[in-house]
Write an enzyme that holds these catalytic residues in place. Structure first.
Site, PDB file in Angstrom:
ATOM      1  N   TYR A  76       1.102  -0.980   0.498  1.00 54.71           N
ATOM      2  CA  TYR A  76      -0.341   0.157  -0.017  1.00 54.71           C
ATOM      3  C   TYR A  76       0.402   1.218  -0.136  1.00 54.71           C
ATOM      4  CZ  TYR A  76      -4.812  -1.929   0.648  1.00 54.71           C
ATOM      5  OH  TYR A  76      -5.963  -2.846  -0.053  1.00 54.71           O
ATOM      6  N   HIS A 131     -15.500   2.529  -0.386  1.00 52.15           N
ATOM      7  CA  HIS A 131     -14.008   1.449  -0.125  1.00 52.15           C
ATOM      8  C   HIS A 131     -12.947   2.449   0.177  1.00 52.15           C
ATOM      9  CE1 HIS A 131     -15.458  -0.848  -4.678  1.00 52.15           C
ATOM     10  NE2 HIS A 131     -16.201  -1.146  -3.259  1.00 52.15           N
ATOM     11  N   CYS A 139      -6.669   1.069  12.773  1.00 56.96           N
ATOM     12  CA  CYS A 139      -6.517   0.720  13.974  1.00 56.96           C
ATOM     13  C   CYS A 139      -6.538  -0.852  13.170  1.00 56.96           C
ATOM     14  CB  CYS A 139      -6.163   0.258  15.067  1.00 56.96           C
ATOM     15  SG  CYS A 139      -5.406  -1.469  15.832  1.00 56.96           S
ATOM     16  N   ASN A 236     -16.487   0.863 -22.747  1.00 53.43           N
ATOM     17  CA  ASN A 236     -16.929  -0.463 -23.229  1.00 53.43           C
ATOM     18  C   ASN A 236     -18.043  -0.665 -21.884  1.00 53.43           C
ATOM     19  OD1 ASN A 236     -14.312  -1.515 -23.819  1.00 53.43           O
ATOM     20  ND2 ASN A 236     -13.484  -0.876 -21.685  1.00 53.43           N
ATOM     21  N   ALA A 251     -14.816   9.118 -20.395  1.00 52.03           N
ATOM     22  CA  ALA A 251     -15.052  10.780 -19.742  1.00 52.03           C
ATOM     23  C   ALA A 251     -14.179  11.878 -19.768  1.00 52.03           C
ATOM     24  CB  ALA A 251     -15.102   9.618 -17.620  1.00 52.03           C
TER      25      ALA A 251
END
Length: 264
Positions: A76, A131, A139, A236, A251
């Site tokens: 990450y 998300h 934590c 698509n 877009a």
């Protein structure tokens, strides 16, 4: 820009603009496609560099973090470094312009995103994140939000990408990104906001995400069941008859033209 579009697409953009300009409540859902136009890799893209032998789906799970927290945290931090210098593209900017214009008029626009980057916010939009947020931490054990010097908005000169694990001052557990991983529930408040917006909108727009993939599919169905028209912007497009207007283009190409017609 207009000259690059086919007459058929221009006509569909005009039809979408006329519809959107006359409706009060708009719900917009954005997905990975809009961020990809700013150069942010999607989960479908092959990993590169040190991570080319890993699948994203195998790293973005609670189990993966519990088994090897250093590996997942390092991945990450690598992703944050990739995203750090990415900037909003014309689609993000057009959406922000539309949101600001709507506040002065009679329209209500709820922007919901499946993306974890902050490009909507950088452009000036207010967005609900389904998300989570790449630039926030919490934590893993007790869930407490954590502010660390590793946490900074993309583009910030203060951003750091050290891969050393950080422990929670409250319980001693490991700190993780505040992101919804595979197998985890969506944040309750964000999902409630999205459902309410979809159920009460006059038009539901999906941008850069398929209307067949959940949660996009459930929100689109909810909107349609309550009488909303559906617009999809995607190079698509979804192969079904559920969508009323399909704008089969990026877009960043379509949104500036669409918003210009809506706000003038």
């Amino acid at each position: 820009m207009v000259a690059e579009l086919s007459p058929e697409l221009i006509a569909e953009v005009e039809r979408a603009a006329k519809l959107l300009a006359t409706q009060s409540n708009i719900c917009i859902l954005t997905g990975a496609g809009i961020s990809a136009e700013s150069g942010i890799p999607t989960f479908r893209d092959k990993q590169t560099g040190l991570w080319e032998n890993y699948q994203a789906e195998d790293l973005a799970t609670p189990t993966a973090f519990e088994q090897d927290p250093k590996l997942v945290w390092s991945w990450y931090q690598w992703r944050r470094a990739l995203v750090h210098e990415k900037k909003p593209n014309p689609a993000h900017i057009a959406l922000a312009k539309w949101q600001h214009a709507a506040k002065k008029g009679q329209q209500r626009i709820t922007l919901v995103t499946q993306n974890v980057d902050d490009l909507h916010e950088q452009a000036g939009s207010s967005a609900t994140h389904l998300h989570g947020h790449l630039w926030r931490n919490r934590c893993h054990d007790c869930g407490s939000p954590v502010t660390q010097d590793t946490e900074a908005p993309s583009g910030s000169k203060d951003a750091r990408f050290d891969d050393e694990l950080i422990t929670c001052a409250q319980c001693g557990g490991y700190i993780r990104p505040d992101i919804v991983w595979f197998g985890e529930a969506l944040p309750v408040q964000a999902w409630q906001t999205a459902e309410e917006a979809a159920a009460n909108c006059d038009v539901f727009m999906s941008i850069g995400t398929s209307s067949l993939v959940y949660p996009a599919a459930s929100l689109a169905h909810l909107a349609q069941q309550n009488g909303a028209k559906l617009i999809e912007i995607n190079p698509n497009p979804t192969p079904n008859t559920m969508v009323d207007i399909t704008l089969a283009e990026k877009a960043g190409v379509v949104m500036p033209l669409l918003v210009q017609q809506i706000t003038t």
